[in-house]
Design an enzyme around this catalytic site. Structure first.
Site, mmCIF file in Angstrom:
data_model
loop_
_atom_site.group_PDB
_atom_site.id
_atom_site.type_symbol
_atom_site.label_atom_id
_atom_site.label_comp_id
_atom_site.label_asym_id
_atom_site.label_seq_id
_atom_site.Cartn_x
_atom_site.Cartn_y
_atom_site.Cartn_z
ATOM 1 N N GLY A 92 2.847 2.263 10.533
ATOM 2 C CA GLY A 92 3.797 3.352 10.315
ATOM 3 C C GLY A 92 4.594 3.748 11.545
ATOM 4 N N GLU B 133 -6.346 4.774 8.106
ATOM 5 C CA GLU B 133 -6.182 6.215 7.833
ATOM 6 C C GLU B 133 -7.471 6.802 7.275
ATOM 7 O OE1 GLU B 133 -2.609 5.663 5.567
ATOM 8 O OE2 GLU B 133 -1.585 5.116 7.428
ATOM 9 N N SER C 161 3.805 -2.192 10.234
ATOM 10 C CA SER C 161 5.273 -2.192 10.385
ATOM 11 C C SER C 161 5.926 -3.517 9.984
ATOM 12 C CB SER C 161 5.658 -1.787 11.815
ATOM 13 O OG SER C 161 5.252 -0.455 12.054
ATOM 14 N N HIS D 221 -9.193 1.291 5.271
ATOM 15 C CA HIS D 221 -7.867 1.439 5.906
ATOM 16 C C HIS D 221 -7.994 2.372 7.105
ATOM 17 C CE1 HIS D 221 -3.699 2.623 6.522
ATOM 18 N NE2 HIS D 221 -3.368 1.514 5.900
ATOM 19 N N ASN E 137 0.872 -1.187 0.000
ATOM 20 C CA ASN E 137 0.000 0.000 0.000
ATOM 21 C C ASN E 137 0.901 1.227 0.000
ATOM 22 O OD1 ASN E 137 -1.819 2.053 0.512
ATOM 23 N ND2 ASN E 137 -2.109 1.521 2.680
ATOM 24 N N GLU F 41 -5.027 -4.951 10.926
ATOM 25 C CA GLU F 41 -3.999 -3.931 11.045
ATOM 26 C C GLU F 41 -4.213 -3.122 12.327
ATOM 27 O OE1 GLU F 41 -2.114 -2.935 7.044
ATOM 28 O OE2 GLU F 41 -3.786 -1.585 7.301
ATOM 29 N N LYS G 33 0.052 4.279 -0.224
ATOM 30 C CA LYS G 33 -0.603 5.470 0.343
ATOM 31 C C LYS G 33 -0.420 6.651 -0.622
ATOM 32 C CE LYS G 33 0.523 3.560 4.799
ATOM 33 N NZ LYS G 33 0.437 3.704 6.219
HETATM 34 C C1 PEP Z 1 -0.485 0.123 5.939
HETATM 35 O O1 PEP Z 1 -0.438 1.203 5.403
HETATM 36 O O2 PEP Z 1 -1.458 -0.606 5.741
HETATM 37 C C2 PEP Z 1 0.629 -0.287 6.795
HETATM 38 C C3 PEP Z 1 0.537 -1.439 7.413
HETATM 39 O O3 PEP Z 1 1.691 0.567 6.893
HETATM 40 P P1 PEP Z 1 3.154 0.225 7.500
HETATM 41 O O4 PEP Z 1 3.591 -1.092 6.909
HETATM 42 O O5 PEP Z 1 4.030 1.358 7.065
HETATM 43 O O6 PEP Z 1 3.006 0.133 8.980
#
Ligand code: PEP
Length: 267
Positions: A177, A101, A216, A99, A9, A171, A11
């Site tokens: 992040g 965000e 992460s 997601h 992803n 998640e 973003k």
């Molecule tokens: C995500 O954006 O779904 C995500 C898991 O980001 P990251 O791997 O950077 O934590």
């Protein structure tokens, strides 16, 4: 059979030129095995603006393309929105829905997310429904209940015969992040509970639904998740922006989850 899925992803990152540079970097790194066999399934979700170019550039590979969001409507007076039909037309096979965000920064509710999952299926796209708790919710012991509710509401308009086309990504918001991934045992517990919820909703068909971990993930920690049988892959943000690191993750998945001998034969 649940084929492992490694999904990136991006973003709101990468112009079209940067996205094409990623694909140029990725292509020579893809092994013949990955290119031909589609195990694990590899998916990249660029921003809308780069979807057509990335899709065209990956056309001769097994790497699939998805989007990060869609409208719950197919067309009409919805300024600034992009529909599932448009995404399908640009080469998307998947779309991320709900997601964290979008839930937490852009205010998407479970109701809206349920409508988007429905819209994705209606447009022939495979939705990746994201669920996960905030740190406060985890500390208050609400994780399983919260993920149950997000799963139930996100999948409320899905029919049992459609559920195998859906992917769920667990998640935890506090892991996204931040560089602080969940403990694989904790992710396993939540994912088992999500599977249990889907089992109550969809019966045996729920056994075919892939559930990913996200938060992460990098090449140095993916193995810990993939050794858990219930975890079918990963949704990856930051570490998916670099082709070499992204493919290191893919190759760790390949080492942990070996394709069955007959996989991809006779296709
Ligand atoms: C995500 O954006 O779904 C995500 C898991 O980001 P990251 O791997 O950077 O934590």
């Amino acid at each position: 059979m649940r084929v492992p899925l490694v999904a990136g992803n991006w973003k709101m990152n990468k112009t079209v030129g940067e996205a094409l540079a990623f694909v140029s970097g990725l292509n020579p790194l893809l092994s013949d095995e990955t290119r031909k066999r589609g195990w694990p399934e590899i998916l990249i979700c660029p921003p809308f603006t780069a979807v057509p170019a990335v899709s065209a550039a990956l056309a001769n590979t097994e790497v699939k393309v998805g989007a990060q969001n869609l409208s719950w409507e197919k067309k009409g007076a919805y300024t600034g929105e992009v529909s599932g039909l448009m995404l399908k037309d640009c080469g998307c096979e998947y779309v991320i829905v709900g997601h964290s965000e979008r839930r937490h920064i852009l205010g998407e509710t479970d109701e809206v997310i349920g409508k988007k999952v429905r819209a994705a299926l209606d447009c022939g796209l495979k939705p990746i429904l994201c669920v996960g708790e905030t740190l406060e919710e985890r500390e208050a012991g609400q994780t399983l209940e919260l993920c149950r509710r997000q799963t139930e509401q996100g999948l409320s308009a899905v029919k049992p015969e459609e559920i195998a086309s859906v992917v769920v990504a667990y998640e935890p918001v506090w892991a996204i992040g931040t560089g602080k991934e969940a403990k694989p045992d904790d992710a396993e517990e939540v994912i088992d509970s999500i599977r249990d919820t889907m089992g109550k909703m969809f019966g045996d068909a729920a056994a075919d639904v892939r559930v990913l971990y996200g938060g992460s993930v990098k090449s140095g920690n993916i193995r810990g998740f993939m050794v858990k049988e219930t975890i079918d892959g990963a949704l990856i943000g930051g570490a998916s922006l670099d082709p070499e690191e992204f493919l290191r993750i893919v190759s760790e998945v390949l080492k942990t989850r070996v394709a069955p001998k007959d996989f991809g034969q006779g296709e």
